[in-house]
Structure formats: C-alpha cells, structure tokens
Write a protein that holds these residues in place. Structure first.
Motif, short mmCIF file in Angstrom:
data_model
loop_
_atom_site.label_atom_id
_atom_site.label_comp_id
_atom_site.label_asym_id
_atom_site.label_seq_id
_atom_site.Cartn_x
_atom_site.Cartn_y
_atom_site.Cartn_z
N SER A 1 36.04 33.37 32.07
CA SER A 1 36.52 34.74 31.48
C SER A 1 36.34 34.92 30.38
O SER A 1 35.63 36.12 29.76
N ASP A 2 36.57 34.04 29.33
CA ASP A 2 36.38 34.01 28.13
C ASP A 2 34.99 34.25 27.72
O ASP A 2 34.69 34.93 26.64
N ALA A 3 34.01 33.48 28.32
CA ALA A 3 32.74 33.89 28.26
C ALA A 3 32.07 34.81 28.76
O ALA A 3 30.88 35.04 28.17
N GLY A 4 32.90 35.64 29.41
CA GLY A 4 32.07 37.04 29.88
C GLY A 4 31.38 37.02 31.36
O GLY A 4 31.10 37.91 31.87
N TYR A 5 31.62 35.96 31.68
CA TYR A 5 31.15 35.76 33.28
C TYR A 5 31.94 36.10 34.46
O TYR A 5 31.39 36.18 35.57
N LEU A 6 33.23 36.13 34.10
CA LEU A 6 34.03 36.36 35.35
C LEU A 6 35.12 37.31 34.91
O LEU A 6 35.79 37.30 33.63
N GLU A 7 35.34 38.32 35.62
CA GLU A 7 36.61 39.19 35.39
C GLU A 7 37.59 38.92 36.57
O GLU A 7 37.22 39.13 37.63
N VAL A 8 38.60 38.77 36.18
CA VAL A 8 39.96 38.09 36.98
C VAL A 8 40.87 39.12 37.00
O VAL A 8 41.38 39.63 36.01
N THR A 9 41.41 39.66 38.18
CA THR A 9 42.28 40.73 38.32
C THR A 9 43.31 40.08 39.19
O THR A 9 43.32 39.70 40.14
N ALA A 10 44.70 39.94 38.67
CA ALA A 10 45.73 39.54 39.46
C ALA A 10 46.15 40.50 40.27
O ALA A 10 46.07 41.77 40.24
N ARG A 11 46.62 40.19 41.55
CA ARG A 11 47.05 40.77 42.73
C ARG A 11 48.33 40.87 43.18
O ARG A 11 48.93 39.23 42.93
N ARG A 12 49.01 41.33 43.71
CA ARG A 12 50.51 41.35 44.38
C ARG A 12 50.41 41.63 45.82
O ARG A 12 49.57 42.50 46.34
N ARG A 13 51.33 40.95 46.45
CA ARG A 13 51.69 41.14 47.97
C ARG A 13 52.48 42.32 47.91
O ARG A 13 53.05 42.59 47.01
N ASN A 14 52.62 42.80 49.24
CA ASN A 14 53.64 44.05 49.16
C ASN A 14 54.95 43.66 48.96
O ASN A 14 55.87 44.57 48.85
N ASP A 15 55.38 42.45 49.09
CA ASP A 15 56.79 41.93 48.84
C ASP A 15 57.03 41.58 47.30
O ASP A 15 58.04 41.16 46.78
N TYR B 1 38.06 38.27 41.84
CA TYR B 1 37.10 37.82 40.78
C TYR B 1 35.99 38.59 41.17
O TYR B 1 35.54 38.80 42.06
N VAL B 2 35.36 39.05 39.84
CA VAL B 2 34.17 39.73 39.89
C VAL B 2 33.20 38.95 38.83
O VAL B 2 33.55 38.51 37.85
N ILE B 3 32.04 38.37 39.59
CA ILE B 3 31.06 37.91 38.64
C ILE B 3 30.32 38.83 37.68
O ILE B 3 29.84 39.68 38.12
N ARG B 4 30.07 38.57 36.40
CA ARG B 4 29.46 39.45 35.58
C ARG B 4 28.40 38.58 34.96
O ARG B 4 28.38 37.49 34.72
#
Length: 91
Positions: A65-79, A87-90
């Motif tokens: 992520s720091d090197a710019g190759y990976l975008e990380v988005t935290a997700r939450r469950r309904n509860d 993860y999105v590879i860049r």
C-alpha cells in the motif's frame, strides 16, 4: 491451492521497495482479482495460501500500500463487525 493465473503490475517485480515476501502477497492477491483488479480476501486465507502468519501478511500489505501497488479499503458487516478488506491492485 488450485492453479490460477495472477495478474500484477510488472513494475512491482523491479521495484526495490517491494520485497520478495511482498511480491508473493501481491501475486496471491492477483490470483483472486476480478477483471478490474479487485478482490475481497481475509488475512487468514492469504496466510494459509502462503503458509505464514496473518501478521506477516498484514506487514506486506502495508508495504504494498505504501509503495502504491495496493489500495486497501476496510469493510464492515451489517452488525458493525469487521469484514474482509477490499483490495485493488494498482499499477
């Protein structure tokens, strides 16, 4: 692990900021991505694929992520609990 193809940025292979361990993590994530370079995986499943700890995977994901190759988005469950990250590879 079944045979899959992994699509990752070629520049990551030649980038001195990307360690061999991080490259392995990126390759595993690349094997799970859809046509848009996105995947949802747990640290546990990635660690199982690479036969290492979740902590080791988290460290490499941070480096990618720091090197710019990976975008990380935290997700939450309904509860309100935590779910697997997106993860999105860049390139």
């Amino acid at each position: 692990m079944s045979k899959r193809v992994s699509i990752i940025p070629a520049s990551a292979v030649f980038d001195d900021r990307v360690s061999p361990s991080a490259l392995r993590v990126l390759s595993v994530l690349g094997s799970y991505t859809d046509a848009n370079g996105r995947c949802i995986q747990s640290l546990s499943s990635i660690a199982k694929d690479l036969k290492c700890t979740k902590q080791a995977i988290a460290k490499q994901i941070k480096a990618l992520s720091d090197a710019g190759y990976l975008e990380v988005t935290a997700r939450r469950r309904n509860d309100g609990g935590t779910a697997e990250n997106l993860y999105v590879i860049r390139g």
